[in-house]
Enzyme design. Structure first.
Site, mmCIF file in Angstrom:
data_model
loop_
_atom_site.group_PDB
_atom_site.id
_atom_site.type_symbol
_atom_site.label_atom_id
_atom_site.label_comp_id
_atom_site.label_asym_id
_atom_site.label_seq_id
_atom_site.Cartn_x
_atom_site.Cartn_y
_atom_site.Cartn_z
ATOM 1 C CG ASP A 1 -1.673 1.215 1.458
ATOM 2 O OD1 ASP A 1 -2.306 1.679 0.496
ATOM 3 O OD2 ASP A 1 -1.664 1.756 2.584
ATOM 4 C CG LEU A 2 1.634 5.743 -1.755
ATOM 5 C CD1 LEU A 2 3.082 5.512 -2.170
ATOM 6 C CD2 LEU A 2 0.935 6.661 -2.757
ATOM 7 C CG ASP A 3 -1.780 7.476 0.682
ATOM 8 O OD1 ASP A 3 -0.904 8.317 0.429
ATOM 9 O OD2 ASP A 3 -2.753 7.251 -0.057
ATOM 10 C CB THR B 1 0.691 10.534 2.315
ATOM 11 O OG1 THR B 1 0.682 9.123 2.136
ATOM 12 C CG2 THR B 1 1.743 11.171 1.451
ATOM 13 C CE LYS C 1 -4.527 6.045 9.458
ATOM 14 N NZ LYS C 1 -3.666 5.535 10.537
ATOM 15 N N GLY C 2 -7.280 3.855 3.609
ATOM 16 C CA GLY C 2 -7.407 2.851 2.557
ATOM 17 C C GLY C 2 -8.669 2.990 1.729
ATOM 18 N NE ARG D 1 -9.281 12.303 -4.251
ATOM 19 C CZ ARG D 1 -8.774 12.659 -5.420
ATOM 20 N NH1 ARG D 1 -9.384 13.564 -6.169
ATOM 21 N NH2 ARG D 1 -7.649 12.126 -5.856
ATOM 22 C CB SER E 1 -2.085 2.915 -3.634
ATOM 23 O OG SER E 1 -2.631 4.130 -3.193
ATOM 24 C CB ALA E 2 -7.444 3.461 -2.217
ATOM 25 C CG ASN F 1 -3.371 12.526 -5.529
ATOM 26 O OD1 ASN F 1 -3.443 13.258 -6.515
ATOM 27 N ND2 ASN F 1 -4.244 12.578 -4.538
ATOM 28 C CE LYS G 1 -5.915 -0.777 -0.865
ATOM 29 N NZ LYS G 1 -4.740 -0.084 -0.300
ATOM 30 C CD GLU H 1 -3.652 -1.610 2.997
ATOM 31 O OE1 GLU H 1 -3.731 -0.789 3.922
ATOM 32 O OE2 GLU H 1 -4.016 -1.347 1.850
#
Ligand code: BG6
Ligand code: MG
Length: 225
Positions: free
Chosen positions: A16-18, A24, A52-53, A56, A121-122, A125, A152, A176
């Site tokens: 996962d990213l964020d 972030t 989270k995850g 938007r 990632s969701a 960006n 997710k 995650e």
């Protein structure tokens, strides 16, 4: 292909990213809090855990539900755009320093061991953030919020990532920081590794506070198991 994967011991490592690769998650939180408060809705850190995850659009729907606020489509879209503007302003100066501790060490080790590495990632960006922190080239495949239709805890993002790196789901390992992401990994039949709080992420197979807690022996175990 499958025979070859076993022979080479190749596994798929999906990040996962964020909140996993970059710090972030706190900026998403700040941007959502500002938006909620601006329209008279209170917003706590524990509510944020449930975002989270989450995409938007789904995040804004949840905030409006919690506050009992209904909006027409135009106002809804305006708020979504506003949230992203605020968020992008927070991360404008982001660089390699924002990569979370020991992430690079783990990525380097996996690369050196010939493992497949993907992003799941969701975030819409995600690609620009990976470029900002100079990590884009570390990934064999990137699946992000632009590539999926289901958020997710639906496993779509991880299943697409596994398919993009050509590794069967049951040979994939997911890192995650969100409950929704852990549930997505579990549903996809992947090994779920929580990065963060043990109580929040108790559905994960393993949980570490961060990557500094995870030694190379554990990565080796994941490759071999
Ligand atoms: C996830 C974050 O990675 O991406 C969520 O955990 C965020 O907080 C989601 O809402 C969507 O991100 P973006 O950048 O497309 O708004
Ligand atoms: Mg996350």
């Amino acid at each position: 292909m499958f025979q070859q994967e076993i022979f080479m011991g190749k596994k798929g490592f999906i990040f996962d990213l964020d909140g996993v690769i970059v710090d972030t998650a706190k900026y998403h939180y700040l941007a959502w809090k500002k938006l909620a408060n601006d329209i008279g809705i209170s917003f706590s850190e524990s509510q944020n855990e449930h975002l989270k995850g989450v995409s938007r659009i789904r995040s804004l729907e949840k905030i409006l539900d919690w506050g009992g606020v209904r909006l027409n489509q135009e106002d809804f879209n305006e708020l979504m755009a506003k949230k992203n503007e605020d968020y992008l302003r927070y991360i404008k100066t982001m660089n390699e320093n924002e990569i979370l501790p020991d992430v690079k060490k783990i990525l380097n080790y996996l690369t050196q061991k010939g493992q497949a590495i993907a992003l799941g990632s969701a975030s819409k960006n995600a690609r620009s953030i990976l470029s900002m922190v100079s990590l884009k080239d570390e990934f064999d495949a990137i699946i992000d919020g632009n590539d999926v239709t289901k958020a997710k805890p639906d496993p779509e993002v991880f299943l697409k990532a596994a398919s993009a790196i050509n590794i069967k789901p049951e040979r994939c390992i997911v890192f995650e920081d969100s409950l929704a992401g852990i549930q997505a990994a579990n549903t996809a039949n992947m090994v779920s590794i929580g990065i963060g709080d043990k109580d929040t992420l108790k559905e994960a197979e393993y949980v570490f506070k961060d990557f500094t807690e995870m030694d190379i022996d554990f990565i080796e175990f994941l490759i071999e198991r």
